[in-house]
Design a protein around this motif. Structure first.
Motif, PDB file in Angstrom:
ATOM      1  N   PRO A 208       0.949  -1.370   0.002  1.00 31.04           N
ATOM      2  CA  PRO A 208      -0.108  -0.078  -0.322  1.00 31.04           C
ATOM      3  C   PRO A 208       0.974   1.081  -0.012  1.00 31.04           C
ATOM      4  O   PRO A 208       1.982   1.252   0.472  1.00 31.04           O
ATOM      5  CB  PRO A 208      -0.729  -0.105   1.242  1.00 31.04           C
ATOM      6  CG  PRO A 208      -0.657  -1.531   1.703  1.00 31.04           C
ATOM      7  CD  PRO A 208       0.529  -1.887   1.025  1.00 31.04           C
ATOM      8  N   ALA A 209       0.529   2.279  -0.421  1.00 34.37           N
ATOM      9  CA  ALA A 209       1.202   3.332  -0.746  1.00 34.37           C
ATOM     10  C   ALA A 209       1.688   4.035   0.735  1.00 34.37           C
ATOM     11  O   ALA A 209       2.871   4.443   0.670  1.00 34.37           O
ATOM     12  CB  ALA A 209       0.217   4.825  -1.347  1.00 34.37           C
ATOM     13  N   SER A 210       0.840   4.066   1.526  1.00 34.03           N
ATOM     14  CA  SER A 210       1.378   4.527   3.102  1.00 34.03           C
ATOM     15  C   SER A 210       2.515   4.061   3.483  1.00 34.03           C
ATOM     16  O   SER A 210       3.490   4.187   4.166  1.00 34.03           O
ATOM     17  CB  SER A 210       0.147   4.379   3.962  1.00 34.03           C
ATOM     18  OG  SER A 210      -0.152   3.183   4.214  1.00 34.03           O
ATOM     19  N   MET A 211       2.615   2.551   3.346  1.00 30.17           N
ATOM     20  CA  MET A 211       3.775   1.763   3.826  1.00 30.17           C
ATOM     21  C   MET A 211       5.071   1.959   2.975  1.00 30.17           C
ATOM     22  O   MET A 211       5.976   1.918   3.239  1.00 30.17           O
ATOM     23  CB  MET A 211       3.329   0.108   3.730  1.00 30.17           C
ATOM     24  CG  MET A 211       4.567  -0.612   4.363  1.00 30.17           C
ATOM     25  SD  MET A 211       4.001  -2.154   5.220  1.00 30.17           S
ATOM     26  CE  MET A 211       3.099  -1.895   6.336  1.00 30.17           C
ATOM     27  N   ARG A 212       4.672   1.838   1.341  1.00 31.21           N
ATOM     28  CA  ARG A 212       5.675   2.503   0.706  1.00 31.21           C
ATOM     29  C   ARG A 212       6.631   3.883   1.148  1.00 31.21           C
ATOM     30  O   ARG A 212       7.666   3.781   1.212  1.00 31.21           O
ATOM     31  CB  ARG A 212       5.471   2.653  -0.664  1.00 31.21           C
ATOM     32  CG  ARG A 212       5.086   1.417  -1.463  1.00 31.21           C
ATOM     33  CD  ARG A 212       5.173   1.759  -3.071  1.00 31.21           C
ATOM     34  NE  ARG A 212       4.135   2.450  -3.387  1.00 31.21           N
ATOM     35  CZ  ARG A 212       2.827   2.226  -3.898  1.00 31.21           C
ATOM     36  NH1 ARG A 212       2.544   0.902  -3.671  1.00 31.21           N
ATOM     37  NH2 ARG A 212       2.134   2.985  -4.168  1.00 31.21           N
TER      38      ARG A 212
END
Length: 273
Positions: free
Chosen positions: A16-20
């Protein structure tokens, strides 16, 4: 062990973008210590940012990471465990990511590798910490790790072919998983002495600093179980280093006469996980 740019790119693309964003700018190294079904990476080298650990699992390992997340959040009320930075789960394909802060200290295993003469001090420190863990309120713990529950899990693992017989202890070399299962039955019924347990109280999962335990790792099997679930694992680990250490450990823990039947049952059970 560093990982390839291709492997890291594939991992990032699936996140997910937040973890990236949370892992951007870090150097990744694969951590091969332990026997988790999830892949574990140490993230370090981002300017001004603390080191992190990232676990990634698919299928059953994704469910295990969700279990670990819940236990980390509960145990954090009582004990030093890794702080959760982020958790994410995807349905198709089923996978999960658990991001935690790195903790200070070295594992008990590392301490003893660096200085085997510290065996007695490490055994005593482990006993003190395990008494603290086992004193947590059983009535408040929502996780069932009893041997009855674990036997159900073990049977499923045997039937699914997930048990690695090549990793059995030396005294069971050449055994099949079914032979271990049948040997377990000979110790039942087993009257439980229930406490809150770590579930895998091995030297690799305990962090130490200046002679004291400062944290515990890999708590995905934590829950209410017989205290021998933990005692058996550390008894075996210390005994592989020095035959004098297990008796010293249990005496410092507070047991006068070790229950050999319970020890053997829980060592057999551990073979199936």
């Amino acid at each position: 062990m560093s990982i390839s740019n291709k492997t890291q790119a594939a991992m990032l693309a699936a996140m997910p973008a937040s973890m990236r964003a949370a892992v951007a700018g870090y150097d990744w190294a694969r951590d091969s210590v332990g026997e988790s079904d999830a892949a574990v990476y140490r993230l370090q080298g981002r300017d001004g940012a603390p080191d992190l650990f990232l676990k990634h699992g698919t299928g059953a390992a994704a469910a295990e990471l969700a279990d670990e997340l819940a236990r980390l959040r509960w145990l954090a009320q009582y004990l030093p465990v890794p702080a959760v930075a982020q958790f994410a789960r995807a349905a198709s394909p089923e996978q999960a990511w658990l991001l935690t802060a790195a903790m200070p200290g070295n594992t008990a295993c590392q301490v003893l590798e660096d200085n085997p003469a510290l065996g007695s001090a490490v055994a005593d420190a482990l006993a003190v910490f395990l008494r603290r863990l086992h004193a947590l309120p059983v009535s408040d713990c929502p996780f069932d790790a009893s041997h009855a529950a674990r036997l159900v899990q073990a049977r499923r693992r045997i039937d699914a072919g997930f048990v690695d017989a090549g990793d059995f202890d030396a005294e069971r070399e050449g055994w099949t998983a079914q032979q271990v299962w049948l040997a377990l039955q000979g110790y039942l019924p087993l009257p439980p002495d229930l406490v809150v347990t770590h579930g895998d109280f091995s030297l690799e999962n305990i962090l130490m600093h200046d002679g004291a335990v400062v944290g515990c790792l890999d708590v995905g099997r934590a829950g209410v179980a017989d205290r021998y679930q933990d005692l058996a694992i550390v008894w075996r680990a210390l005994g592989e280093l020095d035959a004098a250490l297990p008796p010293r450990f249990v005496q410092h823990y507070g047991i006068v006469d070790i229950d050999q039947g319970k020890l053997q049952f829980h060592l057999l059970l551990d073979e199936l996980f």
